[in-house]
Structures are given as structure tokens and as C-alpha cells.
Scaffold this motif. Structure first.
Motif, PDB file in Angstrom:
ATOM      1  N   UNK A  63       0.816  -1.211   0.000  1.00 39.33           N
ATOM      2  CA  UNK A  63       0.000   0.000   0.000  1.00 39.33           C
ATOM      3  C   UNK A  63       0.857   1.272   0.000  1.00 39.33           C
ATOM      4  N   UNK A  64       2.187   1.127  -0.059  1.00 37.78           N
ATOM      5  CA  UNK A  64       3.059   2.300  -0.082  1.00 37.78           C
ATOM      6  C   UNK A  64       2.893   3.042  -1.411  1.00 37.78           C
ATOM      7  N   UNK A  65       2.979   4.361  -1.376  1.00 42.39           N
ATOM      8  CA  UNK A  65       2.755   5.186  -2.579  1.00 42.39           C
ATOM      9  C   UNK A  65       3.984   6.007  -2.941  1.00 42.39           C
ATOM     10  N   UNK A  66       5.120   5.832  -2.237  1.00 44.39           N
ATOM     11  CA  UNK A  66       6.300   6.662  -2.472  1.00 44.39           C
ATOM     12  C   UNK A  66       6.812   6.585  -3.895  1.00 44.39           C
ATOM     13  N   UNK A  67       6.929   5.364  -4.447  1.00 48.54           N
ATOM     14  CA  UNK A  67       7.464   5.214  -5.796  1.00 48.54           C
ATOM     15  C   UNK A  67       6.537   5.856  -6.819  1.00 48.54           C
ATOM     16  N   UNK A  68       5.255   5.613  -6.709  1.00 48.08           N
ATOM     17  CA  UNK A  68       4.293   6.185  -7.653  1.00 48.08           C
ATOM     18  C   UNK A  68       4.288   7.708  -7.587  1.00 48.08           C
ATOM     19  N   UNK A  69       4.318   8.243  -6.377  1.00 51.90           N
ATOM     20  CA  UNK A  69       4.286   9.697  -6.232  1.00 51.90           C
ATOM     21  C   UNK A  69       5.562  10.351  -6.775  1.00 51.90           C
ATOM     22  N   UNK A  70       6.730   9.700  -6.551  1.00 49.53           N
ATOM     23  CA  UNK A  70       7.990  10.256  -7.052  1.00 49.53           C
ATOM     24  C   UNK A  70       8.014  10.250  -8.582  1.00 49.53           C
ATOM     25  N   UNK A  71       7.574   9.154  -9.191  1.00 49.32           N
ATOM     26  CA  UNK A  71       7.531   9.086 -10.657  1.00 49.32           C
ATOM     27  C   UNK A  71       6.620  10.162 -11.223  1.00 49.32           C
ATOM     28  N   UNK A  72       5.464  10.364 -10.584  1.00 45.09           N
ATOM     29  CA  UNK A  72       4.529  11.379 -11.067  1.00 45.09           C
ATOM     30  C   UNK A  72       5.145  12.771 -10.980  1.00 45.09           C
ATOM     31  N   UNK A  73       5.880  13.041  -9.903  1.00 44.39           N
ATOM     32  CA  UNK A  73       6.505  14.353  -9.743  1.00 44.39           C
ATOM     33  C   UNK A  73       7.568  14.599 -10.813  1.00 44.39           C
ATOM     34  N   UNK A  74       8.404  13.605 -11.055  1.00 47.68           N
ATOM     35  CA  UNK A  74       9.470  13.771 -12.053  1.00 47.68           C
ATOM     36  C   UNK A  74       8.888  13.936 -13.455  1.00 47.68           C
ATOM     37  N   UNK A  75       7.860  13.200 -13.788  1.00 49.35           N
ATOM     38  CA  UNK A  75       7.228  13.354 -15.100  1.00 49.35           C
ATOM     39  C   UNK A  75       6.558  14.728 -15.224  1.00 49.35           C
ATOM     40  N   UNK A  76       6.036  15.220 -14.090  1.00 55.83           N
ATOM     41  CA  UNK A  76       5.414  16.545 -14.103  1.00 55.83           C
ATOM     42  C   UNK A  76       6.461  17.632 -14.357  1.00 55.83           C
ATOM     43  N   UNK A  77       7.636  17.495 -13.738  1.00 60.43           N
ATOM     44  CA  UNK A  77       8.721  18.463 -13.967  1.00 60.43           C
ATOM     45  C   UNK A  77       9.159  18.415 -15.433  1.00 60.43           C
ATOM     46  N   UNK A  78       9.268  17.217 -16.003  1.00 60.89           N
ATOM     47  CA  UNK A  78       9.652  17.079 -17.415  1.00 60.89           C
ATOM     48  C   UNK A  78       8.630  17.753 -18.325  1.00 60.89           C
ATOM     49  N   UNK A  79       7.364  17.618 -17.992  1.00 62.27           N
ATOM     50  CA  UNK A  79       6.316  18.164 -18.851  1.00 62.27           C
ATOM     51  C   UNK A  79       6.162  19.666 -18.709  1.00 62.27           C
ATOM     52  N   UNK A  80       6.398  20.208 -17.511  1.00 61.28           N
ATOM     53  CA  UNK A  80       6.114  21.626 -17.264  1.00 61.28           C
ATOM     54  C   UNK A  80       7.373  22.483 -17.196  1.00 61.28           C
ATOM     55  N   UNK A  81       8.549  21.836 -17.050  1.00 59.05           N
ATOM     56  CA  UNK A  81       9.810  22.567 -16.866  1.00 59.05           C
ATOM     57  C   UNK A  81       9.770  23.441 -15.626  1.00 59.05           C
ATOM     58  N   UNK A  82       8.990  23.014 -14.632  1.00 56.47           N
ATOM     59  CA  UNK A  82       8.878  23.742 -13.377  1.00 56.47           C
ATOM     60  C   UNK A  82       9.219  22.810 -12.218  1.00 56.47           C
ATOM     61  N   UNK A  83       9.810  23.400 -11.194  1.00 48.18           N
ATOM     62  CA  UNK A  83      10.167  22.615 -10.011  1.00 48.18           C
ATOM     63  C   UNK A  83       8.919  22.101  -9.313  1.00 48.18           C
ATOM     64  N   UNK A  84       9.084  20.999  -8.572  1.00 48.64           N
ATOM     65  CA  UNK A  84       7.964  20.398  -7.849  1.00 48.64           C
ATOM     66  C   UNK A  84       8.439  20.002  -6.450  1.00 48.64           C
ATOM     67  N   UNK A  85       7.776  20.555  -5.467  1.00 43.18           N
ATOM     68  CA  UNK A  85       8.086  20.205  -4.069  1.00 43.18           C
ATOM     69  C   UNK A  85       7.075  19.159  -3.625  1.00 43.18           C
ATOM     70  N   UNK A  86       7.557  17.989  -3.286  1.00 42.50           N
ATOM     71  CA  UNK A  86       6.661  16.888  -2.930  1.00 42.50           C
ATOM     72  C   UNK A  86       6.292  16.929  -1.451  1.00 42.50           C
TER      73      UNK A  86
END
Length: 410
Positions: A63-86
Motif C-alpha cells: 500500500x506504499x505510494x512513495x514510488x508512484x508519487x515520485x515518478x509522477x513528480x518527475x514526469x510533471x517536472x519534465x512536462x512543465x519545466x517547473x520545479x515540484x516540491x513533494x
């Protein structure tokens, strides 16, 4: 020193927090010393490898979500070219060289883009701040506060339960008082019946209210030379059973005054019981004593048989006219009746099942105990005999069912 002289790779390596450079496909390009220390790995184990091959998800924490959340953040940075604080993440780390051993870790993560000259995202900077010790300390503090809150709640609930118990004891005391009045009203001491000595006893079961569904009645019948002796047992205890008992006792008393036999009286009672809620499965026994002809007429509706002890101490049970309990038959069938002669000095004993029945024991054993005690003490007067029978038959720990006992010296 000019800015162009700064060795930014050296700066990257000495950053106090773990940091890594990743391609947009999440493959490691570089890592600093702090990240190597965090992972317990060497550069050869990390550089050129996919992020989640190096830091996979703990299989014991599905039930851990760390890996999924980290992948989503990195893909979001790639798509938006903006930093993301998790948000704070739990991300367990596999211990190097120890198969299946994982350490619980908490990370505060910032992901930032490294832009190419055309402002496209060339690399991803993954910076980690490990806050495991802080989180665990907070958990201990929270658990401590939760324990305090739980203790306070338990203490409050305990006080509430004490108040409820006090109210229940008060209500029980009031019901007990009402029960005593009902018992006195419904089971009065018997009047003196001409030519006969009579004793009655009522004993409640252990822990029960002092009133139940057991009853007795002794009625002088028209003509002056007959009387009816009756006992009955309504299923249940408490005030409701007592109310049903009162109705049935009164009905049987009235029916006995106009009936020619105990069977007719019980027949009328059975028909009446069908209209009384809670009267189902009531048992009753009735004996008409004819003093002029020295005969007994008796009938029973599912009740333990009355006993007749002769002057020589022999005991016979009146069990030749037994019908099912009241209301048990689907179709109406007149109850049976039987007759028996008696002589002066005989003792008639009627009782309810609490006197002879014991859990896990055949009722014949209880009837044998009753007959044995009657034979041994039959010469006693009714009052003394009643006390002796109770002493002989009541278990040391008390009765498990209410008991009525009626003794008539004929």
C-alpha cells in the motif's frame, strides 16, 4: 575567483543532502556522496541504471505510494519545466547485501528541471532531505498524546459506566420492590381450609427477582366438602411473567368454581391462555379433593405430577392424566382426568419444576429424591415437612429455577 572558475561538480558532490541528476527517462547520470551514503551503494551500482531499479518499492508494503508519487513528480517536472516540491513521503530503502531487509525511511523531496539552451528539459535534479528521525520522534510524540487522549477517554467512559450502573441498580431496586408487592398480592398466605392443614412455600431462583411465573391456589369449591389445589408455571421471569401468572391464576380459580372436574377447569384455562400474550407453554396441575368420598380427581397440562404420600410412607405420583402444556395442541382436545382414593392422614404435594429438575439430569432422579424425602419425613406437620423437603431437595448453591411447594394433610 570568477564564477567560471567554480567547480560545480565538486559543489554538487559536497551538498549536505542527497542529490542526483537523472535523464528524463529517469536514468541516473550522477549522484553525490550523500546519496551514496543514504543508499549504502557505490557509484557503479547507480550510474546508468533506472531510478526504480536502484530504489524499488518495498514488496512487504504493497500500500506504499512513495514510488508512484515520485515518478509522477518527475514526469510533471519534465512536462512543465517547473520545479515540484513533494509532500512528505515514506520510501523504504533496501539494505545493500542483505536480501529482503528494508529500512523504513521518510523523505522530503524537491525535483527541479535542468534546462538546455533551447529551454527544453535536459536533466532532472532530484534532491532529497531525509527526515526519518524527525518523523519517528513526531510519531512517538503523537502516540504519547494519543495514549493520553485514550486514557482520558477510558476514564470518561468508566465514569459513564459507573453512572449507568448506579441507575441500573436504582431501577433494579425499584423493580424488586414492585415485584415484592406483586408477590404478596398474587401469592397470599393460604386461608385455613376446613379439615386440612396446609403449608405453602415460594423460593426464587438465585439472582432472580422475588417474583416469577410460578403460582399456587387453594379454592373451597361449592358444596362445602370439596376443594381445588392448583399450581402453575409461566415461562420466564420478571414483571411480565408475573402479570401473565396473575391472569392465569385468576382464570383457573374462576374456572374451578364452576367446573365439574379439574380437566374441565384446565380446558377452560387453555382456551383463555390462547388470548394472553406470554401464556404459551404454561404448565399447570389441578387436583380436586372430595372429602366426602375420600377421592382425588386430577389433571395436568405438561406439569410435573403431584405426589400422594400414604400414612405408611409409600408414595405414588399422580401421572395418569397428563396433557401437553397450555396452547401446545394445534387442535382443541379436552384434557384427560384420572381419579384416586385416599385415606385420612395422607399428604398431597404439588410443586413446580424448580424443586425436582436439574440441568443435565433426568427428571426421574429428582422425583426419586422427592419420594425418598417424603417417605422419610411424612409424619411431620405440613409446615415442618415443607421446610425439610426444601432442605433436602434444594442444591447447596441455590435453585436455578423458581419453585412453589404446596403441602396438604388430607
Amino acid at each position: 575567483m570568477n564564477v567560471t572558475d567554480v567547480d560545480y561538480r565538486a559543489v554538487f558532490q559536497v551538498l549536505p543532502g542527497p542529490a542526483a541528476l537523472l535523464t528524463t527517462d529517469l536514468v541516473y547520470v550522477d549522484v553525490n556522496e550523500a546519496l551514496l551514503a543514504l543508499a549504502g551503494l557505490t557509484r557503479d551500482h547507480i550510474i546508468g541504471r533506472y531510478l526504480f531499479d536502484v530504489f524499488p518499492q518495498n514488496p512487504d508494503a504493497p500500500d506504499a505510494t512513495g514510488m508512484r508519487n515520485l515518478a509522477a513528480s518527475l514526469h510533471r517536472v519534465t512536462a512543465t519545466a517547473e520545479s515540484d516540491i513533494m509532500a512528505l513521503q515514506r520510501y523504504d530503502v533496501r539494505q545493500f547485501g542483505r536480501q529482503g531487509v528494508w529500512q523504513e525511511r521518510y523523505w522530503s523531496t524537491v525535483n527541479a528541471p535542468v534546462l538546455a539552451p533551447d529551454n527544453s528539459v535536459a536533466l532532472l535534479l532530484n534532491r532529497i532531505e531525509e527526515v526519518t528521525e524527525i518523523v519517528k520522534a513526531d510519531h512517538k510524540l503523537i502516540d504519547g498524546k494519543r495514549a493520553q487522549i485514550l486514557r482520558a477517554e477510558l476514564s470518561s467512559r468508566a465514569r459513564e459506566l459507573q453512572q449507568v450502573n448506579r441507575r441500573l441498580r436504582t431501577a433494579h431496586a425499584r423493580e424488586h420492590e414492585v415485584a415484592l408487592h406483586l408477590q404478596k398480592a398474587m401469592l397470599p398466605e393460604p386461608r385455613h381450609l376446613s379439615h386440612h392443614d396446609v403449608a405453602v412455600r415460594y423460593r426464587p431462583s438465585v439472582g432472580a427477582l422475588s417474583v416469577c411465573g410460578d403460582w399456587y391456589d387453594l379454592v373451597e369449591l361449592p358444596g362445602g366438602d370439596r376443594m381445588a389445589v392448583c399450581v402453575g408455571d409461566v415461562v420466564g421471569h420478571g414483571l411480565h411473567a408475573a402479570g401473565v401468572m396473575g391472569q392465569l391464576r385468576s382464570a383457573l380459580s374462576a374456572a374451578s368454581h364452576v367446573a365439574d372436574s379439574p380437566a374441565e377447569a384446565l380446558d377452560a384455562l387453555g382456551l383463555y391462555a390462547r388470548s394472553v400474550e406470554g401464556a404459551e407453554s404454561t404448565t399447570a396441575a389441578s387436583v380436586f379433593v372430595d372429602r366426602l368420598h375420600r377421592t382425588l380427581a386430577y389433571s395436568s397440562a405438561g406439569h410435573p405430577p403431584p405426589a400422594l404420600c400414604r400414612p405408611d410412607g409409600s408414595v405414588v405420583f399422580l401421572d395418569e392424566a397428563t396433557d401437553p402444556p397450555l396452547g401446545a395442541r394445534i387442535e382443541h382436545v379436552p384434557p384427560p382426568v384420572a381419579h384416586m382414593s385416599y385415606s385420612d392422614g395422607c399428604v398431597l404435594v404439588l410443586y413446580t419444576d424448580g424443586l425436582v429438575e436439574r440441568r443435565g439430569e433426568d427428571i426421574d432422579a429428582g422425583l426419586t429424591r422427592l419420594a425418598t424425602s417424603l417417605t422419610k419425613h411424612h409424619s411431620l406437620g405440613p409446615d415442618s415437612l415443607a421446610d425439610v423437603l426444601l432442605a433436602d431437595l434444594v442444591p447447596p448453591r441455590g435453585l436455578t429455577d423458581d419453585t412453589v411447594l404446596v403441602i396438604v394433610r388430607l
